[in-house]
Design a protein around this motif. Structure first.
Motif, short mmCIF file in Angstrom:
data_model
loop_
_atom_site.label_atom_id
_atom_site.label_comp_id
_atom_site.label_asym_id
_atom_site.label_seq_id
_atom_site.Cartn_x
_atom_site.Cartn_y
_atom_site.Cartn_z
N VAL A 59 3.29 -20.38 -12.70
CA VAL A 59 1.85 -20.60 -12.84
C VAL A 59 1.30 -19.52 -13.76
CG1 VAL A 59 -0.39 -20.48 -11.63
CG2 VAL A 59 1.52 -21.69 -10.57
N ILE A 60 0.35 -19.91 -14.62
CA ILE A 60 -0.48 -18.94 -15.33
C ILE A 60 -1.88 -19.11 -14.76
CG2 ILE A 60 -1.45 -18.18 -17.52
CD1 ILE A 60 1.03 -19.28 -18.93
N ASP A 61 -2.38 -18.06 -14.15
CA ASP A 61 -3.68 -18.12 -13.48
C ASP A 61 -4.61 -17.09 -14.09
OD1 ASP A 61 -5.65 -18.76 -11.56
OD2 ASP A 61 -4.96 -17.16 -10.26
N SER A 62 -5.63 -17.56 -14.81
CA SER A 62 -6.66 -16.66 -15.33
C SER A 62 -7.80 -16.64 -14.32
CB SER A 62 -7.15 -17.16 -16.69
OG SER A 62 -6.12 -17.07 -17.65
N HIS A 63 -8.09 -15.46 -13.80
CA HIS A 63 -9.11 -15.35 -12.76
C HIS A 63 -9.96 -14.09 -12.96
CE1 HIS A 63 -5.41 -13.39 -11.26
NE2 HIS A 63 -6.25 -12.47 -10.80
N ASP A 64 -11.21 -14.19 -12.50
CA ASP A 64 -12.14 -13.07 -12.59
C ASP A 64 -11.77 -11.98 -11.58
OD1 ASP A 64 -13.75 -14.34 -14.50
OD2 ASP A 64 -14.93 -15.35 -12.96
N VAL A 65 -11.93 -10.73 -12.02
CA VAL A 65 -11.76 -9.59 -11.13
C VAL A 65 -12.96 -8.68 -11.27
CG1 VAL A 65 -9.23 -9.66 -11.11
CG2 VAL A 65 -10.39 -8.31 -12.83
N PRO A 66 -13.33 -7.99 -10.18
CA PRO A 66 -14.47 -7.07 -10.29
C PRO A 66 -14.09 -5.87 -11.15
CG PRO A 66 -13.42 -6.87 -8.15
CD PRO A 66 -12.75 -8.01 -8.86
N LEU A 104 3.91 -10.73 1.15
CA LEU A 104 2.57 -10.41 0.68
C LEU A 104 2.27 -8.93 0.85
CD1 LEU A 104 0.58 -13.41 2.22
CD2 LEU A 104 1.67 -13.25 -0.03
N ILE A 105 1.27 -8.48 0.07
CA ILE A 105 0.80 -7.11 0.19
C ILE A 105 -0.67 -7.13 0.59
CG2 ILE A 105 2.44 -6.10 -1.42
CD1 ILE A 105 0.05 -6.15 -3.50
N ASP A 106 -1.07 -6.15 1.38
CA ASP A 106 -2.48 -5.93 1.71
C ASP A 106 -2.98 -4.93 0.67
OD1 ASP A 106 -4.97 -5.54 2.82
OD2 ASP A 106 -4.23 -4.68 4.69
N HIS A 107 -3.67 -5.43 -0.35
CA HIS A 107 -4.05 -4.65 -1.53
C HIS A 107 -5.18 -3.67 -1.21
CE1 HIS A 107 -5.18 -3.79 -5.67
NE2 HIS A 107 -4.03 -4.31 -6.03
N VAL A 108 -4.99 -2.39 -1.52
CA VAL A 108 -5.97 -1.36 -1.22
C VAL A 108 -7.30 -1.62 -1.92
CG1 VAL A 108 -6.53 1.09 -1.59
CG2 VAL A 108 -4.30 0.46 -0.67
N THR A 109 -7.27 -1.83 -3.23
CA THR A 109 -8.50 -1.98 -4.00
C THR A 109 -9.22 -3.29 -3.71
OG1 THR A 109 -7.55 -0.66 -5.78
CG2 THR A 109 -9.46 -1.99 -6.34
N ILE A 110 -8.48 -4.38 -3.64
CA ILE A 110 -9.10 -5.70 -3.47
C ILE A 110 -9.42 -5.98 -2.00
CG2 ILE A 110 -8.74 -8.18 -3.84
CD1 ILE A 110 -7.13 -7.38 -6.34
N GLY A 111 -8.67 -5.37 -1.10
CA GLY A 111 -8.97 -5.49 0.32
C GLY A 111 -8.59 -6.82 0.94
N ARG A 112 -7.52 -7.43 0.44
CA ARG A 112 -7.03 -8.67 1.05
C ARG A 112 -5.55 -8.84 0.74
NH1 ARG A 112 -9.72 -13.51 -2.56
NH2 ARG A 112 -7.66 -14.28 -2.99
N GLN A 137 4.15 0.78 -0.91
CA GLN A 137 3.69 1.85 -1.79
C GLN A 137 2.23 2.15 -1.40
OE1 GLN A 137 2.97 0.76 -5.86
NE2 GLN A 137 3.79 2.69 -6.61
N LEU A 138 2.04 3.12 -0.54
CA LEU A 138 0.76 3.32 0.13
C LEU A 138 -0.39 3.70 -0.80
CD1 LEU A 138 1.95 4.96 3.45
CD2 LEU A 138 1.34 2.57 3.01
N GLU A 139 -0.11 4.14 -2.03
CA GLU A 139 -1.19 4.42 -2.97
C GLU A 139 -1.90 3.12 -3.38
OE1 GLU A 139 2.24 5.41 -4.74
OE2 GLU A 139 2.12 6.39 -2.79
N GLU A 140 -1.16 2.00 -3.38
CA GLU A 140 -1.72 0.74 -3.87
C GLU A 140 -1.85 -0.33 -2.79
OE1 GLU A 140 -0.25 -0.81 -7.54
OE2 GLU A 140 0.27 1.18 -8.27
N VAL A 141 -1.06 -0.24 -1.74
CA VAL A 141 -1.10 -1.28 -0.71
C VAL A 141 -1.13 -0.66 0.68
CG1 VAL A 141 0.18 -2.88 -2.21
CG2 VAL A 141 1.42 -1.59 -0.52
N HIS A 142 -1.86 -1.30 1.58
CA HIS A 142 -1.89 -0.84 2.97
C HIS A 142 -0.61 -1.23 3.70
CE1 HIS A 142 -6.00 0.53 2.91
NE2 HIS A 142 -6.44 -0.64 2.50
N ALA A 143 -0.05 -2.39 3.33
CA ALA A 143 1.14 -2.89 4.02
C ALA A 143 1.81 -3.95 3.15
CB ALA A 143 0.76 -3.50 5.36
N ALA A 144 3.07 -4.17 3.41
CA ALA A 144 3.83 -5.28 2.83
C ALA A 144 4.44 -6.03 4.01
CB ALA A 144 4.93 -4.77 1.90
N GLN A 145 4.33 -7.36 4.00
CA GLN A 145 4.74 -8.12 5.18
C GLN A 145 5.10 -9.55 4.81
OE1 GLN A 145 1.70 -9.52 8.28
NE2 GLN A 145 2.37 -7.52 9.02
#
Length: 188
Positions: free
Chosen positions: A118-125, A65-73, A155-163
């Motif tokens: 899976v095809i997942d259509s989901h809302d994003v801000p 998983l990645i800790d996404h910078v923009t989405i924050g999770r 890739q620290l521009e987009e993610v805080h961490a990968a784990q």
């Protein structure tokens, strides 16, 4: 219909015929395809295409998983579709860029094809800085296998961490993936 549109329409229909659950209709995605929307462009609204990689350890006990910078999770790696010969190649490229993971292999479930798990259509801000309104991501999700012992470089521009984390974490943001995985054997 362009080659991209025809390919996407065929993959969506194959998914609906052979993979989708009884409540998966993908109405907005199908409507946008029928209307000729440029789903390969991130400026297309109300939705556009993304691809993501659900990366599993060989025993299916862990997921990367990645800790996404923009989405924050924490999420699976992925992003806006970038042109590639196959949709799963776009997903793999995003995962490699965001995590530095090496040796990704398409899961045997895909039978070396391009059918999404899976095809997942989901809302994003939206992003006011980009003048983007709230919209929908039509995410084509693919399974991959990787060795959790290999080093990761986020890739620290987009993610805080990968784990690597317990596969149960998928239930927080990808419940269809987690449920569908129950019927998939780990590669021998």
């Amino acid at each position: 219909m362009t080659g991209f549109d025809a390919t996407l329409a065929a993959i969506v229909q194959h998914y609906l015929d052979d993979v989708a659950g009884p409540r998966e209709h993908l109405s907005l995605l199908r409507w946008q395809i029928d209307q000729g929307h440029r789903l390969d462009e991130r400026t297309t609204f109300p939705g556009h295409l993304t691809t993501s990689a659900v990366i599993l350890s060989p025993d299916h006990r862990q997921t990367l998983l990645i800790d996404h910078v923009t989405i924050g999770r924490w999420l699976q790696p992925g992003g806006h579709y970038e042109p590639a010969d196959f949709f799963h190649v776009s997903a793999r490229r995003e995962a490699e860029e965001e995590t530095g993971v090496q040796g990704l292999r398409l899961h045997p479930w895909h039978r070396d094809g391009d059918l999404p798990f899976v095809i997942d259509s989901h809302d994003v801000p939206g992003k006011p800085a980009r003048h983007e309104p709230p919209h929908v991501h039509h995410d084509l999700q693919y399974l991959f296998i990787a060795d959790p012992a290999l080093p990761l470089i986020a890739q620290l521009e987009e993610v805080h961490a990968a784990q690597w984390q317990d596969v149960s974490r998928l239930g927080e943001f990808a419940p269809k993936v987690l449920e569908r995985l129950k019927g998939v054997e780990a590669p021998g």
